[in-house]
Each structure stands twice: as structure tokens, then as C-alpha cells.
Scaffold this active site. Structure first.
Site, PDB file in Angstrom:
ATOM      1  N   GLU A  34       0.802  -1.048   0.051  1.00 21.41           N
ATOM      2  CA  GLU A  34      -0.044  -0.011   0.013  1.00 21.41           C
ATOM      3  C   GLU A  34       0.794   1.247  -0.180  1.00 21.41           C
ATOM      4  OE1 GLU A  34      -3.129   0.390  -0.662  1.00 21.41           O
ATOM      5  OE2 GLU A  34      -3.816  -1.686  -0.569  1.00 21.41           O
ATOM      6  N   GLY A  78      10.659   7.036  -5.645  1.00 14.24           N
ATOM      7  CA  GLY A  78      10.689   8.603  -5.253  1.00 14.24           C
ATOM      8  C   GLY A  78       9.955   8.635  -3.951  1.00 14.24           C
ATOM      9  N   TYR A 117      -6.827   6.085   4.528  1.00 13.74           N
ATOM     10  CA  TYR A 117      -6.756   5.374   3.356  1.00 13.74           C
ATOM     11  C   TYR A 117      -5.837   3.993   3.679  1.00 13.74           C
ATOM     12  CZ  TYR A 117      -5.641   2.407  -0.450  1.00 13.74           C
ATOM     13  OH  TYR A 117      -5.613   1.372  -1.297  1.00 13.74           O
ATOM     14  N   ASP A 135      -9.346   5.559  -1.625  1.00 12.68           N
ATOM     15  CA  ASP A 135      -8.237   6.241  -2.448  1.00 12.68           C
ATOM     16  C   ASP A 135      -8.702   6.832  -3.538  1.00 12.68           C
ATOM     17  OD1 ASP A 135      -8.966   4.336  -4.221  1.00 12.68           O
ATOM     18  OD2 ASP A 135      -6.692   3.449  -4.422  1.00 12.68           O
ATOM     19  N   CYS A 205     -25.206   2.882 -12.121  1.00 15.07           N
ATOM     20  CA  CYS A 205     -24.572   4.167 -12.165  1.00 15.07           C
ATOM     21  C   CYS A 205     -25.196   5.109 -12.556  1.00 15.07           C
ATOM     22  CB  CYS A 205     -23.217   3.774 -12.896  1.00 15.07           C
ATOM     23  SG  CYS A 205     -21.993   5.328 -12.929  1.00 15.07           S
TER      24      CYS A 205
HETATM   25  S1  SF4 Z   1     -20.420   2.444 -15.153  1.00 15.66           S
HETATM   26 FE1  SF4 Z   1     -18.599   3.667 -15.749  1.00 15.66          FE
HETATM   27  S2  SF4 Z   1     -18.804   5.471 -14.613  1.00 15.66           S
HETATM   28 FE2  SF4 Z   1     -19.936   4.072 -13.717  1.00 15.66          FE
HETATM   29  S3  SF4 Z   1     -18.624   2.841 -12.157  1.00 15.66           S
HETATM   30 FE3  SF4 Z   1     -18.729   1.770 -13.857  1.00 15.66          FE
HETATM   31  S4  SF4 Z   1     -16.959   2.339 -15.192  1.00 15.66           S
HETATM   32 FE4  SF4 Z   1     -17.306   3.886 -13.684  1.00 15.66          FE
END
Ligand code: SF4
Length: 341
Positions: A34, A78, A117, A135, A205
């Protein structure tokens, strides 16, 4: 029933990349991965991770190793304060937890270099606790999934996204959930051109549904980087040694740099080298280079100098024996002064 995590985990089991830290729940290994992954892509981290774990096999080995070994293992990644912080945290684990990685949030969050995180990632992935690890990847997925148009650089937005993610963490399998949502953000829900057609959670979504994936997440512009101009020297003295200097500042503390002077002309730089005990015999211009730090840009005009003496610098016969800052290692490699790496 949590449809989001069910679909996400099913997708992950079929599509996950084979990365070495996915074969372990050892908290030390998860911690190392991580910290390395904070600023670096997974494929780049793999050889560094394998070498680090093979050399420093446990928390005690990390706590006890020399600074030179530590920096050499980190050379190229880095942001060296990350590995210095890890060593300090390892010493605390040895002294206060008998060398056993703690499994309580309040014990982990106070370790140097571990923020919210990383604490969440270690607790969920290594200890299978139901806790969010937010994250950049997870922020992106959450802000798009819920079509949140607030500035994700703001703390209040992070709190909102963290709460949304916390509510979705799979209660039976937090470890897989956390790795799966990070993987979704890294591979499908990417910054530009997310692959929504193949996304396992596209049916819920909201950014996808509303056609907002190119404007979410919204992030306010970063401050302009400060620029510095250097005359930088690959400096070889009469013994055939390369001259370097060890840095003692917050940016690159403990690493080595080529001799360099913040200046606009090589003449000014030569005067500065000579006032520090070096006699410059010849100099030739090589190439211009740039190195970008988080808030700083170095522009370097690079010269090769034949000199007499060592002045304030430290002679080395071989650049490979010392940890060199990446800003200069790239120059040494490209100009052909560094052996096989
Ligand atoms: S549908 Fe597209 S914008 Fe929505 S979570 Fe999945 S990849 Fe991301």
C-alpha cells in the site's frame, strides 16, 4: 443483499490482475504494497515489492536495517519519506506491539506515514474488517456511481464519499470488496474514457445513466508548480571518481545528488564549484532535463566536467553503490554513466 458488492466481487474474481500482494493477507506485506502503491502504478511496483519483501522479510528486519539499504531498496520509487516513515513505524510496532502488526484502527492510524486510506486498506485487506478504504480510485467510482458533482479535492466531499463506500463494503468479505473496488477504478472506471459497457455495476451507475462520466469527478485546479533552474554536473576528478553530495533537506534527505547550482549560466556554476574547492579543467554541454516533484519542477542543463580535487563533494567510483535521487539517476542512465540496473 448488497447487489453492488455482489456484482463487483463476481467481476473481480474473474478479471483481477495477478499481483503478488493479492496472494497474502500478511499485514506487513499489505502495508509495504500500500505504501509503494501510493504514488506508483501497480505494474511498476511489482519488482520493488518482491525485492523489498525478499530483503526485509519481516517488521523486525525493516526496523533494524541501515538507512543506505532502505534507500537503495526504494531507489526509483521516489518520495523517500515514505520508506523512512515505515522504518519509524516498524520500530514502534517492535517496541509497543511485540513486533506484531496491530489490528485496531486507533493503533494503526498513529503510526508514521499511515493515513485514513492506508489504515482502512490494511484493516480490510489483511484483517478482513468492514471498513472503507477510500483512495483516488474508489473516490472516482463512488462519485460517478452516485453522480456527485462536488469538488473531490475538498475534505467534506471525501467524508461523503467515504460514508457511501463504507455502507457498501461487503460484510462477509471486506478484504475482497476493497481490492475489487480499487481494481475497478484502476482498470475500468479510469480517469479518462471509463469502460462503462463492461462495468459490472453500470446498471445502477448514475453518471453513466446521465452521460456525466466525462465531468465527474470534478476536481479544482492544482496550484502551479514552482520552477527551479539548475546547472547540473556529471563531475569526474583526476582519480576517475564521480563527485556527489549527500542531501540534508526535507525533499530528498539522505539521498545523493550530482553537484548542481541554481543558476542560469554554466560560468556562474563553475565559479561556485571553484569557490567550493574544485578546479574545473574542461566542460561540455550534454542535454537539458526536467524532473517534476509534487509541487516543484526542476529544469537542469547538464554538463560533463573534468575537474581536479573533490572540494565539498564526496567521491564515488560507481554510481550503483549509492542511493541517488531519481531526478539525477535518470540523467546518469541516459548519458551512459550508469551500468546495468
Ligand atoms: S458505469 Fe462507468 S462510470 Fe459508472 S462505475 Fe462503471 S465504469 Fe465507472
Amino acid at each position: 443483499m448488497n447487489h453492488f458488492s455482489d456484482k463487483l466481487i463476481a467481476w473481480y474474481e474473474l478479471n483481477k490482475r495477478d499481483l503478488p500482494w493479492r496472494h497474502t493477507s500478511n499485514p506487513y506485506h499489505i502495508w509495504v504494497s500500500e505504501i509503494m502503491l501510493q504514488q506508483t502504478q501497480a505494474v511498476t511496483v511489482v519488482p520493488y515489492y518482491n525485492r523489498f519483501i525478499a530483503t526485509l522479510k519481516d517488521i523486525k528486519a525493516l526496523a533494524d536495517t541501515s538507512e543506505e539499504t532502505l534507500l537503495k531498496l526504494w531507489e526509483g520509487l521516489g518520495y523517500y519519506s515514505r520508506v523512512r516513515n515505515m522504518q519509524q513505524a516498524a520500530k514502534v510496532i517492535i517496541n509497543h506491539h511485540n513486533g506484531v502488526f496491530p489490528n485496531r484502527y486507533e493503533d494503526i492510524i498513529i503510526l508514521k506515514g499511515i493515513g485514513e486510506y492506508t489504515a482502512g486498506a490494511i484493516l480490510s485487506i489483511a484483517f478482513n474488517q468492514k471498513i472503507s478504504a477510500l483512495d483516488g480510485n474508489v473516490s472516482r467510482v463512488m462519485s460517478r456511481f452516485y453522480a456527485i458533482e462536488d469538488d473531490i479535492a475538498l475534505n467534506k466531499t471525501k467524508v461523503k464519499l467515504n460514508n457511501l463506500n463504507q455502507a457498501l463494503v461487503d460484510k462477509e468479505n471486506p478484504a475482497t470488496y476493497t481490492q475489487a473496488i480499487i481494481e475497478l477504478g484502476a482498470t475500468l472506471c479510469t480517469k479518462s474514457k471509463p469502460d462503462c459497457e463492461n462495468c459490472p455495476v453500470n446498471s445502477g451507475c448514475m453518471a453513466f445513466e446521465k452521460g456525466l462520466t466525462n465531468v465527474i469527478p470534478f476536481k479544482s485546479k492544482l496550484k502551479a508548480k514552482k520552477e527551479k533552474k539548475f546547472m547540473t554536473a556529471i563531475m569526474i576528478n583526476e582519480d576517475g571518481n564521480f563527485l556527489v553530495s549527500k542531501v540534508a533537506d526535507n525533499l530528498l534527505n539522505g539521498l545523493y545528488l550530482l553537484p548542481q547550482v541554481e543558476a542560469e549560466s554554466i560560468q556562474y556554476a563553475i565559479e561556485s564549484f571553484e569557490s567550493n574547492g574544485i578546479t574545473v579543467l574542461t566542460y561540455d554541454y550534454l542535454n537539458p532535463y526536467k524532473h517534476i516533484f509534487t509541487h516543484l519542477l526542476w529544469e537542469m542543463d547538464v554538463y560533463v566536467l573534468k575537474v581536479k580535487g573533490i572540494g565539498i563533494y564526496q567521491p564515488v567510483g560507481d554510481y550503483q553503490t549509492i542511493p541517488i535521487a531519481t531526478a539525477h539517476k535518470q540523467i546518469i542512465i541516459k548519458e551512459g554513466y550508469y551500468g546495468n540496473i
